[in-house]
Design a protein around this motif. Structure first.
Motif, PDB file in Angstrom:
ATOM      1  N   VAL A 238      73.775 102.584 -75.781  1.00  0.00           N
ATOM      2  CA  VAL A 238      73.478 103.468 -74.664  1.00  0.00           C
ATOM      3  C   VAL A 238      74.532 104.561 -74.595  1.00  0.00           C
ATOM      4  O   VAL A 238      75.717 104.317 -74.842  1.00  0.00           O
ATOM      5  N   LEU A 239      74.098 105.762 -74.271  1.00  0.00           N
ATOM      6  CA  LEU A 239      74.991 106.894 -74.060  1.00  0.00           C
ATOM      7  C   LEU A 239      75.110 107.140 -72.567  1.00  0.00           C
ATOM      8  O   LEU A 239      74.101 107.376 -71.886  1.00  0.00           O
ATOM      9  N   ASP A 240      76.332 107.063 -72.062  1.00  0.00           N
ATOM     10  CA  ASP A 240      76.611 107.332 -70.648  1.00  0.00           C
ATOM     11  C   ASP A 240      77.219 108.718 -70.557  1.00  0.00           C
ATOM     12  O   ASP A 240      78.390 108.922 -70.874  1.00  0.00           O
ATOM     13  N   LEU A 241      76.404 109.704 -70.156  1.00  0.00           N
ATOM     14  CA  LEU A 241      76.858 111.088 -70.064  1.00  0.00           C
ATOM     15  C   LEU A 241      77.512 111.352 -68.710  1.00  0.00           C
ATOM     16  O   LEU A 241      77.058 110.840 -67.691  1.00  0.00           O
ATOM     17  N   MET A 291      77.337 119.625 -73.254  1.00  0.00           N
ATOM     18  CA  MET A 291      76.516 120.738 -73.694  1.00  0.00           C
ATOM     19  C   MET A 291      76.907 121.234 -75.083  1.00  0.00           C
ATOM     20  O   MET A 291      76.158 121.999 -75.700  1.00  0.00           O
ATOM     21  N   GLN A 292      78.071 120.817 -75.586  1.00  0.00           N
ATOM     22  CA  GLN A 292      78.535 121.238 -76.905  1.00  0.00           C
ATOM     23  C   GLN A 292      78.536 120.099 -77.920  1.00  0.00           C
ATOM     24  O   GLN A 292      78.434 120.332 -79.126  1.00  0.00           O
ATOM     25  N   TRP A 293      78.632 118.885 -77.434  1.00  0.00           N
ATOM     26  CA  TRP A 293      78.791 117.716 -78.298  1.00  0.00           C
ATOM     27  C   TRP A 293      77.522 117.432 -79.092  1.00  0.00           C
ATOM     28  O   TRP A 293      76.408 117.520 -78.573  1.00  0.00           O
ATOM     29  N   ARG A 294      77.693 117.079 -80.359  1.00  0.00           N
ATOM     30  CA  ARG A 294      76.577 116.714 -81.217  1.00  0.00           C
ATOM     31  C   ARG A 294      76.704 115.242 -81.589  1.00  0.00           C
ATOM     32  O   ARG A 294      77.604 114.870 -82.355  1.00  0.00           O
ATOM     33  N   PRO A 295      75.813 114.387 -81.079  1.00  0.00           N
ATOM     34  CA  PRO A 295      75.922 112.956 -81.394  1.00  0.00           C
ATOM     35  C   PRO A 295      75.627 112.689 -82.869  1.00  0.00           C
ATOM     36  O   PRO A 295      74.786 113.364 -83.481  1.00  0.00           O
ATOM     37  N   GLU A 296      76.321 111.708 -83.434  1.00  0.00           N
ATOM     38  CA  GLU A 296      76.100 111.325 -84.820  1.00  0.00           C
ATOM     39  C   GLU A 296      74.894 110.415 -84.969  1.00  0.00           C
ATOM     40  O   GLU A 296      74.433 110.164 -86.089  1.00  0.00           O
ATOM     41  N   GLU A 297      74.389 109.895 -83.874  1.00  0.00           N
ATOM     42  CA  GLU A 297      73.233 109.006 -83.897  1.00  0.00           C
ATOM     43  C   GLU A 297      72.428 109.232 -82.626  1.00  0.00           C
ATOM     44  O   GLU A 297      72.858 109.953 -81.726  1.00  0.00           O
ATOM     45  N   ILE A 298      71.237 108.645 -82.592  1.00  0.00           N
ATOM     46  CA  ILE A 298      70.452 108.667 -81.366  1.00  0.00           C
ATOM     47  C   ILE A 298      70.489 107.278 -80.748  1.00  0.00           C
ATOM     48  O   ILE A 298      70.787 106.286 -81.423  1.00  0.00           O
ATOM     49  N   GLY A 343      67.235 114.666 -75.959  1.00  0.00           N
ATOM     50  CA  GLY A 343      67.397 114.867 -77.392  1.00  0.00           C
ATOM     51  C   GLY A 343      68.233 113.795 -78.067  1.00  0.00           C
ATOM     52  O   GLY A 343      68.155 113.616 -79.288  1.00  0.00           O
ATOM     53  N   ALA A 344      69.032 113.082 -77.293  1.00  0.00           N
ATOM     54  CA  ALA A 344      69.879 112.021 -77.856  1.00  0.00           C
ATOM     55  C   ALA A 344      69.190 110.661 -77.833  1.00  0.00           C
ATOM     56  O   ALA A 344      69.805 109.649 -78.162  1.00  0.00           O
ATOM     57  N   LEU A 345      67.916 110.642 -77.449  1.00  0.00           N
ATOM     58  CA  LEU A 345      67.206 109.386 -77.213  1.00  0.00           C
ATOM     59  C   LEU A 345      66.255 109.059 -78.364  1.00  0.00           C
ATOM     60  O   LEU A 345      65.532 109.923 -78.865  1.00  0.00           O
ATOM     61  N   LYS A 346      66.241 107.788 -78.776  1.00  0.00           N
ATOM     62  CA  LYS A 346      65.306 107.312 -79.790  1.00  0.00           C
ATOM     63  C   LYS A 346      63.875 107.311 -79.242  1.00  0.00           C
ATOM     64  O   LYS A 346      63.665 107.147 -78.042  1.00  0.00           O
ATOM     65  N   PRO A 347      62.877 107.426 -80.106  1.00  0.00           N
ATOM     66  CA  PRO A 347      61.507 107.170 -79.659  1.00  0.00           C
ATOM     67  C   PRO A 347      61.401 105.752 -79.094  1.00  0.00           C
ATOM     68  O   PRO A 347      61.917 104.799 -79.664  1.00  0.00           O
ATOM     69  N   GLY A 348      60.778 105.654 -77.934  1.00  0.00           N
ATOM     70  CA  GLY A 348      60.695 104.372 -77.248  1.00  0.00           C
ATOM     71  C   GLY A 348      61.893 104.074 -76.376  1.00  0.00           C
ATOM     72  O   GLY A 348      61.907 103.060 -75.657  1.00  0.00           O
ATOM     73  N   GLY A 349      62.900 104.940 -76.406  1.00  0.00           N
ATOM     74  CA  GLY A 349      64.101 104.732 -75.603  1.00  0.00           C
ATOM     75  C   GLY A 349      63.922 105.155 -74.159  1.00  0.00           C
ATOM     76  O   GLY A 349      62.961 105.846 -73.800  1.00  0.00           O
ATOM     77  N   THR A 350      64.867 104.755 -73.312  1.00  0.00           N
ATOM     78  CA  THR A 350      64.779 104.976 -71.864  1.00  0.00           C
ATOM     79  C   THR A 350      65.855 105.943 -71.398  1.00  0.00           C
ATOM     80  O   THR A 350      67.021 105.830 -71.798  1.00  0.00           O
TER      81      THR A 350
END
Length: 421
Positions: A238-241, A291-298, A343-350
């Motif tokens: 999970v990503l906590d923004l 707004m600038q960070w690019r995640p290495e994974e979803i 955009g950082a979320l997998k298909p099927g993700g919440t």
């Protein structure tokens, strides 16, 4: 030691600190929690620091009503920024809200007007108390706030104002929700849902049982709802923004999520890291602008507790209602962050979006704008008892709710699932 505090009547430094906090908020527009730490640093005793903060908070909570009393007792209206008005505000707050003895209030208040109109302040204060003047049952909301909330929440404004009349109780979120009954009994509190304990405010939080062993952390009941909406992690990511200071990060880690906690404030992330260490939980902590960070994974889930006006926290931060937030800028930022979160979320993700704001422009209208994701309505069993989801399946609370149980902050949350396509 503060130079003013030498050879002073005991208690005067605390009142001077309260006066300086009031000035920082009303004249310089600073948030109280930002202004307070440097002002309180010179006060040695913890109880004096707590008293100074309580005086400032009550003066801000009841500002319009205190000013009405002052104006009704003076022949000529004192300027809004007059020192005598501010001293009278804190003197009346002590007598009428904190119920401190009038002689003690006079002895510690009038020295703040050394070289100023002490006789005027003494006369106004004494006349108001002798005539039996009292504050209303609920604080008067600023005109702009009342107008906004009347339009947004017809019929709710009086109940919301009543919910602001007293400082809120202390809410704790437990690391282990299965021990709710045990901790409620041990701490002498009550619980409004699993993993939550509510206490009357008294003394230092650090002195409470369970603090040292990391069994819980302080978090308003409403603020604990968004992370609950993601359920058990079971090792998923999970990503906590906008994660600092970390209450939701700790909730997610305790629920079995592998958490990436991101916030652009390195200073606030230091507090998050310290909180994680105290409770014995782990998370990947990243200092970056979302707004600038690019995640290495979803991710399997994203929690976005977005920057907002924080008007929902007015029970504990009465000064937020005295500022005019940049609603347009905030709404634009919130939409941009929602796009980044999706955009950082997998298909099927919440995805869960939340704000501690009372303004529909920051909550309901943002949620209604999201079209690319499938709504996942919140269920009544996911919320505190006494609060139901909205017709749209969203969570909306306000300070007038749960009045018989100690109230709740104003909050909004919505949940979506990303399609597989």
């Amino acid at each position: 030691m503060n130079a003013h505090s030498q050879d002073e009547t005991p208690g005067v430094p605390a009142r001077r600190a309260a006066l300086r906090m009031l000035d920082a908020v009303l004249r310089r527009g600073e948030p109280l929690d930002q202004a307070a730490p440097p002002i309180l640093r010179a006060i040695e005793r913890g109880d004096d620091r707590a008293l100074a903060t309580a005086i400032a908070q009550e003066a801000l909570r009841w500002l319009a009503d205190l000013d009405a009393l002052i104006d009704g007792a003076t022949r000529q209206v004192l300027p809004d920024d007059a020192k005598a008005r501010s001293v009278l505000r804190i003197m009346l707050a002590q007598a009428l809200r904190l119920e401190l003895p009038p002689h003690a209030v006079i002895a510690t208040g009038l020295p703040l007007l050394m070289g100023g109109p002490r006789r005027l302040a003494h006369g106004v204060f004494s006349a108001l108390l002798k005539s039996g003047q009292r504050l209303p049952d609920a604080p008067t909301l600023p005109d702009a706030v009342r107008a906004r909330w009347d339009a947004a929440w017809p019929g709710r404004v009086d109940a919301i104002a009543a919910g602001l009349a007293v400082p809120p109780p202390l809410d704790l979120t437990l690391k282990d929700a299965s021990r709710t009954a045990e901790w409620a009994e041990r701490l002498g509190g009550s619980s409004l849902m699993p993993g939550h304990v509510r206490l009357a405010r008294a003394g230092a939080v650090e002195a409470l049982a369970g603090f040292g062993e990391g069994a819980w952390w302080v978090q308003d009941l409403a603020a604990s709802v968004p992370a609950r909406l993601l359920g058990a992690g079971e090792g998923r990511r999970v990503l906590d923004l906008c994660a600092a200071p970390g209450g939701k990060t700790m909730q997610l880690a305790a629920a079995g999520w592998k958490v990436t906690a991101l916030d652009k404030s390195a200073r606030r992330l230091e507090r998050l890291t310290a909180n994680l260490t105290r409770v014995g939980l782990e998370a990947e902590v990243i200092a970056a602008d979302a707004m600038q960070w690019r995640p290495e994974e979803i991710y399997d889930a994203v929690l976005l507790d977005a920057p907002c006006s924080a008007t929902g926290t007015c029970r504990r931060h009465p000064d937020v209602l005295l500022r005019q937030p940049p609603f347009g800028e905030l709404a634009e930022l919130q939409r941009n962050l929602l796009e980044r979160a999706a955009g950082a979320l997998k298909p099927g993700g919440t995805l869960v979006y939340a704000v501690c704001a009372m303004e529909p422009a920051e909550g309901e209208r943002q949620a209604d704008w999201v079209r690319a994701l499938r709504p996942d309505p919140i269920r009544v069993d996911e919320l505190p008892e006494g609060i139901a989801p909205t017709a749209e399946g969203w969570f909306r609370s306000d300070p007038g709710m749960l009045a018989g149980a100690g109230g709740i902050d104003g909050f909004f949350a919505a949940r979506w699932v990303k399609g597989a396509g």
